[in-house]
Design an enzyme around this catalytic site. Structure first.
Site, PDB file in Angstrom:
ATOM      1  N   ASP A  48       4.621  -1.858   8.942  1.00 20.54           N
ATOM      2  CA  ASP A  48       5.643  -1.046   8.264  1.00 20.54           C
ATOM      3  C   ASP A  48       6.005   0.178   9.120  1.00 20.54           C
ATOM      4  OD1 ASP A  48       5.266  -1.767   4.859  1.00 20.54           O
ATOM      5  OD2 ASP A  48       3.754  -2.408   6.291  1.00 20.54           O
ATOM      6  N   GLU A  71      11.473   4.376   3.776  1.00 19.38           N
ATOM      7  CA  GLU A  71      10.343   4.339   2.831  1.00 19.38           C
ATOM      8  C   GLU A  71       9.119   5.087   3.361  1.00 19.38           C
ATOM      9  OE1 GLU A  71       8.753   0.472   1.719  1.00 19.38           O
ATOM     10  OE2 GLU A  71       7.269   1.408   0.424  1.00 19.38           O
ATOM     11  N   ASP A 143      13.986  -0.005   4.494  1.00 16.27           N
ATOM     12  CA  ASP A 143      12.672  -0.479   4.032  1.00 16.27           C
ATOM     13  C   ASP A 143      12.138  -1.336   5.169  1.00 16.27           C
ATOM     14  OD1 ASP A 143      10.479  -1.535   2.789  1.00 16.27           O
ATOM     15  OD2 ASP A 143      11.501  -1.826   0.866  1.00 16.27           O
ATOM     16  N   ILE A 145       9.342  -2.865   5.842  1.00 17.53           N
ATOM     17  CA  ILE A 145       8.855  -4.155   5.332  1.00 17.53           C
ATOM     18  C   ILE A 145       8.991  -4.077   3.816  1.00 17.53           C
ATOM     19  CG2 ILE A 145       6.904  -5.720   4.986  1.00 17.53           C
ATOM     20  CD1 ILE A 145       5.813  -5.023   7.672  1.00 17.53           C
ATOM     21  N   ASP A 146       9.913  -4.831   3.275  1.00 17.99           N
ATOM     22  CA  ASP A 146      10.041  -4.916   1.819  1.00 17.99           C
ATOM     23  C   ASP A 146       9.238  -6.138   1.389  1.00 17.99           C
ATOM     24  OD1 ASP A 146      10.925  -4.431  -0.785  1.00 17.99           O
ATOM     25  OD2 ASP A 146      12.581  -5.845  -0.538  1.00 17.99           O
ATOM     26  N   THR A 148       5.661  -5.788   1.058  1.00 16.93           N
ATOM     27  CA  THR A 148       4.473  -5.680   1.926  1.00 16.93           C
ATOM     28  C   THR A 148       3.362  -6.616   1.440  1.00 16.93           C
ATOM     29  OG1 THR A 148       5.068  -3.396   2.375  1.00 16.93           O
ATOM     30  CG2 THR A 148       2.841  -4.044   2.982  1.00 16.93           C
ATOM     31  N   HIS A 238       5.500  -5.291 -10.932  1.00 16.90           N
ATOM     32  CA  HIS A 238       6.819  -4.888 -10.435  1.00 16.90           C
ATOM     33  C   HIS A 238       7.968  -5.269 -11.363  1.00 16.90           C
ATOM     34  CE1 HIS A 238       5.294  -4.743  -5.984  1.00 16.90           C
ATOM     35  NE2 HIS A 238       4.708  -3.874  -6.780  1.00 16.90           N
ATOM     36  N   SER A 262      10.101  -9.485  -2.313  1.00  7.56           N
ATOM     37  CA  SER A 262      11.102  -8.778  -1.486  1.00  7.56           C
ATOM     38  C   SER A 262      12.555  -9.096  -1.839  1.00  7.56           C
ATOM     39  CB  SER A 262      10.879  -9.067   0.005  1.00  7.56           C
ATOM     40  OG  SER A 262      11.520 -10.261   0.410  1.00  7.56           O
ATOM     41  N   LYS A 265      14.937 -12.308  -2.385  1.00  9.55           N
ATOM     42  CA  LYS A 265      15.497 -12.806  -3.665  1.00  9.55           C
ATOM     43  C   LYS A 265      17.017 -12.661  -3.691  1.00  9.55           C
ATOM     44  CE  LYS A 265      12.529 -10.341  -6.340  1.00  9.55           C
ATOM     45  NZ  LYS A 265      11.332 -10.100  -5.532  1.00  9.55           N
ATOM     46  N   ARG A 279      15.149  -8.072 -12.966  1.00 11.75           N
ATOM     47  CA  ARG A 279      13.999  -7.190 -12.703  1.00 11.75           C
ATOM     48  C   ARG A 279      13.992  -6.071 -13.738  1.00 11.75           C
ATOM     49  NH1 ARG A 279      11.525  -6.246  -7.682  1.00 11.75           N
ATOM     50  NH2 ARG A 279      10.514  -4.239  -7.428  1.00 11.75           N
ATOM     51  N   ASP A 292      15.083  -0.502  -1.855  1.00 10.34           N
ATOM     52  CA  ASP A 292      14.699  -1.805  -2.417  1.00 10.34           C
ATOM     53  C   ASP A 292      15.897  -2.580  -2.970  1.00 10.34           C
ATOM     54  OD1 ASP A 292      11.940  -1.988  -1.924  1.00 10.34           O
ATOM     55  OD2 ASP A 292      11.457  -0.714  -3.631  1.00 10.34           O
TER      56      ASP A 292
END
Ligand SMILES: Nc1ncnc2c1ncn2[C@@H]1O[C@H](COP(=O)(O)OS(=O)(=O)O)[C@@H](OP(=O)(O)O)[C@H]1O
Ligand SMILES: [Mg+2]
Ligand SMILES: [Mg+2]
Ligand SMILES: [Mg+2]
Length: 353
Positions: A48, A71, A143, A145-146, A148, A238, A262, A265, A279, A292
């Protein structure tokens, strides 16, 4: 005349591609002690931090006046306890930045063998991401690494970058090293970049040759009732998955949900692998972060879809580092979106009885 945001798009694709090369190689070498737990209990790895250093280097060189909402920050790496991770991150970032130029890349973006940075420079570059956001002006959101947790499991994750101008996302680029290039061939070759520029459509590029292989235009297809399904998070913390089940039931959806980490999607939604992104907040208090959702939102819109909160309002990218009070996120093609909103609101009414 060049199309609007042509240079921004080129730099963003180059930055995300290099960061994906880095994260893919880190995954194969990750060792114990290369992951930290942040104050919010979420993990962050050497991947990251060094991916943020790589992307911020290109953005800073190409657009020195643009602030970045990233981030990660380098505070933990500046401490004595961060010395080992710091050294690893500096090495990884430098190895990635000094690799030979590829088609579409420019040396003036800080790339190529002569562009090694000192540890102090790398930490300062990571900290170019500490901007607080806000309603006016140009800013990038990153981001590195979205997903992680997905990255650590060897599953889906994405390097995610967006340009926001006066609260509106104008450009989104997402690199998905573990996503099959063709969803028709899930065990086939992997690695795709998804790119959307406002008013110019949504496209998928190959991660290995984004500037030479032909881009694939993306449009969310019209789903039949049998094909429609939900795209949802893997981590129960989440998103409220039990709520999703009830919404699916109300909508008469029979195909099981696709669980994926991540913003891959959103990429899957844009190319028609699944029909509905849902979500909803699990408890009260967590605010969704702009990095995100920013690139995913413009990708979905440019693929012909709609993205709102559960009240049907647009997401507001001008409130700072978060999207503000959390009313969830609903994204889908135009026709299903209206039906999903109704179903969500019905499920909410049932819950409050
Ligand atoms: N409580 C809570 N509620 C909602 N979202 C949260 C929460 N905590 C963290 N996060 C953010 O979730 C990001 C990953 O989302 P995903 O959809 O990939 O989740 S999952 O891995 O599929 O479960 C993840 O992004 P990364 O940190 O970049 O991985 C977080 O920003
Ligand atoms: Mg994180
Ligand atoms: Mg994230
Ligand atoms: Mg992240």
């Amino acid at each position: 005349m060049a199309l609007p945001y042509a240079l921004e798009k080129q730099v963003a694709i180059a930055a995300v591609r290099r960061a994906c090369v880095l994260t893919s190689s880190v995954f194969n070498q990750l060792v114990k002690g290369e992951t930290l737990t942040k104050d919010d209990k979420s993990p962050v790895t050497v991947g990251d931090f060094s991916a943020q250093a790589v992307v911020n280097t290109l953005l800073t060189r190409a657009f020195p006046d643009d602030p970045i909402v990233g981030e990660e920050d380098a505070a933990d790496l500046r401490a004595e306890s961060g010395a080992v991770m710091r050294e690893r991150i500096v090495g990884l970032a430098n190895d990635t930045l000094t690799a030979d130029l590829q088609e579409g890349e420019k040396e003036e973006w800080g790339l190529g063998p002569s562009h090694r940075q000192t540890a102090a420079q790398i930490l300062d570059t990571i900290d170019r991401g500490t901007f607080n956001g806000g309603p006016t002006g140009r800013m990038w959101t990153l981001d590195p690494i979205d997903g992680t947790k997905g990255f650590l499991r060897g599953e889906q994750y994405a390097v995610c970058l967006a340009l926001i101008v006066n609260s509106r996302v104008e450009l989104g680029v997402m690199g998905c090293p573990n996503l099959p290039i063709s969803s028709a061939n899930p065990s086939g070759p992997k690695g795709a970049i998804f790119v959307a520029v406002r008013g110019q459509g949504a496209h998928q590029f190959s991660l290995s040759n984004p500037f030479s292989d032909p881009p694939i235009p993306l449009t969310i297809p019209a789903f039949t009732q049998e094909d429609l399904n939900l795209l949802e998070s893997v981590e129960k913390a989440h998103a409220k998955l039990s709520f999703n089940d009830r919404v699916a039931e109300i909508l008469g959806i029979t195909r099981p949900p696709t669980r994926m980490d991540s913003q891959a999607k959103y990429c899957s939604l844009a190319r028609g692998d699944g029909g509905i992104y849902l979500r909803m907040p699990v408890g009260s208090g967590y605010k969704e972060k702009i990095w995100d959702h920013a690139p995913g939102s413009v990708l979905v819109e440019e693929a012909g879809g709609v993205i709102t909160n559960s009240r049907g309002e647009p997401l507001d990218f001008g409130l700072g580092r978060t999207l503000g009070e959390n009313f969830g996120v609903v994204a889908a093609g135009k026709v299903p979106h209206a039906r999903v909103l109704e179903a969500v609101q019905q499920a909410q009414k049932e819950e409050s009885k």
